[in-house]
Structure formats: structure tokens, C-alpha cells
Design an enzyme around this catalytic site. Sequence first.
Site, PDB file in Angstrom:
ATOM      1  N   LEU A  62       4.887 -12.525   7.715  1.00 17.22           N
ATOM      2  CA  LEU A  62       6.615 -11.721   8.488  1.00 17.22           C
ATOM      3  C   LEU A  62       6.820 -10.747   8.932  1.00 17.22           C
ATOM      4  CD1 LEU A  62       7.714 -13.427   5.031  1.00 17.22           C
ATOM      5  CD2 LEU A  62       8.572 -13.940   7.291  1.00 17.22           C
ATOM      6  N   HIS A 111      -2.011 -15.272  -3.224  1.00 15.48           N
ATOM      7  CA  HIS A 111      -2.377 -15.817  -2.856  1.00 15.48           C
ATOM      8  C   HIS A 111      -4.410 -15.926  -3.153  1.00 15.48           C
ATOM      9  CE1 HIS A 111      -6.004 -14.121   0.920  1.00 15.48           C
ATOM     10  NE2 HIS A 111      -6.241 -13.337   0.250  1.00 15.48           N
TER      11      HIS A 111
HETATM   12  C1  GRF Z   1      -2.736 -22.081  -1.782  1.00 15.05           C
HETATM   13  O1  GRF Z   1      -4.226 -22.038  -1.974  1.00 15.05           O
HETATM   14  C2  GRF Z   1      -1.833 -20.396  -1.398  1.00 15.05           C
HETATM   15  O2  GRF Z   1      -2.807 -19.496  -2.652  1.00 15.05           O
HETATM   16  C3  GRF Z   1      -2.161 -19.936  -0.672  1.00 15.05           C
HETATM   17  O3  GRF Z   1      -2.305 -20.911   0.627  1.00 15.05           O
HETATM   18  C4  GRF Z   1      -2.368 -22.566   0.214  1.00 15.05           C
HETATM   19  C5  GRF Z   1      -0.968 -22.953   0.145  1.00 15.05           C
HETATM   20  O4  GRF Z   1      -1.207 -24.215  -0.658  1.00 15.05           O
HETATM   21  N1  GRF Z   1      -1.239 -19.186  -0.149  1.00 15.05           N
HETATM   22  P1  GRF Z   1      -0.260 -25.602  -1.368  1.00 15.05           P
HETATM   23  O5  GRF Z   1       0.831 -25.792   0.199  1.00 15.05           O
HETATM   24  O6  GRF Z   1       0.722 -24.926  -2.066  1.00 15.05           O
HETATM   25  O7  GRF Z   1      -0.982 -26.768  -1.791  1.00 15.05           O
END
Ligand code: GRF
Length: 206
Positions: A93, A115
Site C-alpha cells: 500500500l 505476517h
Molecule cells: C498467511 O500466512 C498470512 O500470514 C500471510 O499470507 C497468508 C494468507 O493466508 N500474510 P490466508 O489467505 O489467510 O489463508
Amino acid sequence: MSIKLAVLVSGRGSNLRAILDAIASRQLDASVEVVIANRKNVGALDVAREHGVPAVVVESRALTKEQHEDKLVAELERRQVELVVLAGYMRVLSARFLNHFFDASTGLYSIVNIHPSYLPAFPGANAYEDAFNAGVTESGITVHLVDEQVDHGPILSQVKFARLPDDSLQSFKDRGLAVEHQLYPAVLQKIAHEGLQVVAKEAVKQ
Ligand code: GRF
């Protein structure tokens, strides 16, 4: 107090599902006003529809970043969203976008991200892979407020998880994801109850 969320997604939506399930089981006092994906045919849109939440595609392809973000902001403002929740949203963003969600009283942006590493270790799009390939014996999950840098900003909560000797990348990821699905709704609930300002101040104190 209940808080109005928008969840931005680009993928399968397992964190979105965890958030919606926590709302349904009254563990999270929030409403998801809209789920927005930057491309069609992502699993998270189906998760939103299954839960009766508006699922909107604001396609980024063929638009400049500025045009795309203007459309996002219009959608978010129209729905009077109080907190933007990034859940596997794969676009960075711009500062211009962040400024629409700047809270002058706290100096914070009302945007949170999850994250899959113990930040500042392993920022970037392949955190599970990077941590696993680096041979860590433990990793972690971080929920943080978003700022101008990628995978950076005030940390609201972090939880560690082990990498076991016989882990495959998949079993390592599965253990981390289970942590994600607990942590994100819990942090959002803390924000809903105590306010972003209080939660972020505590985070800074740690
Ligand atoms: C997760 O591992 C999150 O931490 C990261 O992207 C992934 C998304 O997974 N930022 P989901 O689409 O929520 O299953």
C-alpha cells in the site's frame, strides 16, 4: 464495543475464515463490512460469500497503483470502515493510501497486518519458506500495524512456534497457520475492546 472491519485479501482466505468464525461464535465483537480482493477467483471471496459478507473485487490489473487505491478508498469510506485488516493481501500500500487511514490523535494508521514470521526476521512474501530454508528451530507469527515499509510497523502481538526436527515445509506451515488463526481474531478483539490507541501504546512499551 463492536468495530467495523474491512478485510483485504488476495488468496485462499483461511485468516478471513478464522475472523468470521470468531465473530459468529461471539469471540470477536466486530463486523466485516466488506471483503475486497484485488483479483477475481480467489478462495477468500467464496469464504466471504459463505458467511454472507459483501465480497468485492477491485481489480488491480490494468490500473495504475493510484487508480486502484482510489477505488479501494472509495469502497472503504462508503462502508465507514474503522479498521483495515490485511489477510494475505499481496500488494504494497502506498503512503497516499495509508494517509486516508491516518489517526492524527495517535499518529498511527488504522491498518493491521498478519505476517508469518517473528518480525523483524524474515519479512517478505515467502516468510514460511525463508524461515524453513534458513534452518530455524523456532519461528513465529506477528500482528502489526502497517507503516510505510513492508512488513514493518508497531508490533501488536507475536507468538512463537517450534520447527520440529522431522517437519516438512507443509507441517511447519500448518503449525504456524494454526497459530495465525488464533492470534489474529484475539488481537482484533483487543482492539475492539480497548481501542487501537491503548493496544498500540502497550505494544510500544514491550
Ligand atoms: C498467511 O500466512 C498470512 O500470514 C500471510 O499470507 C497468508 C494468507 O493466508 N500474510 P490466508 O489467505 O489467510 O489463508
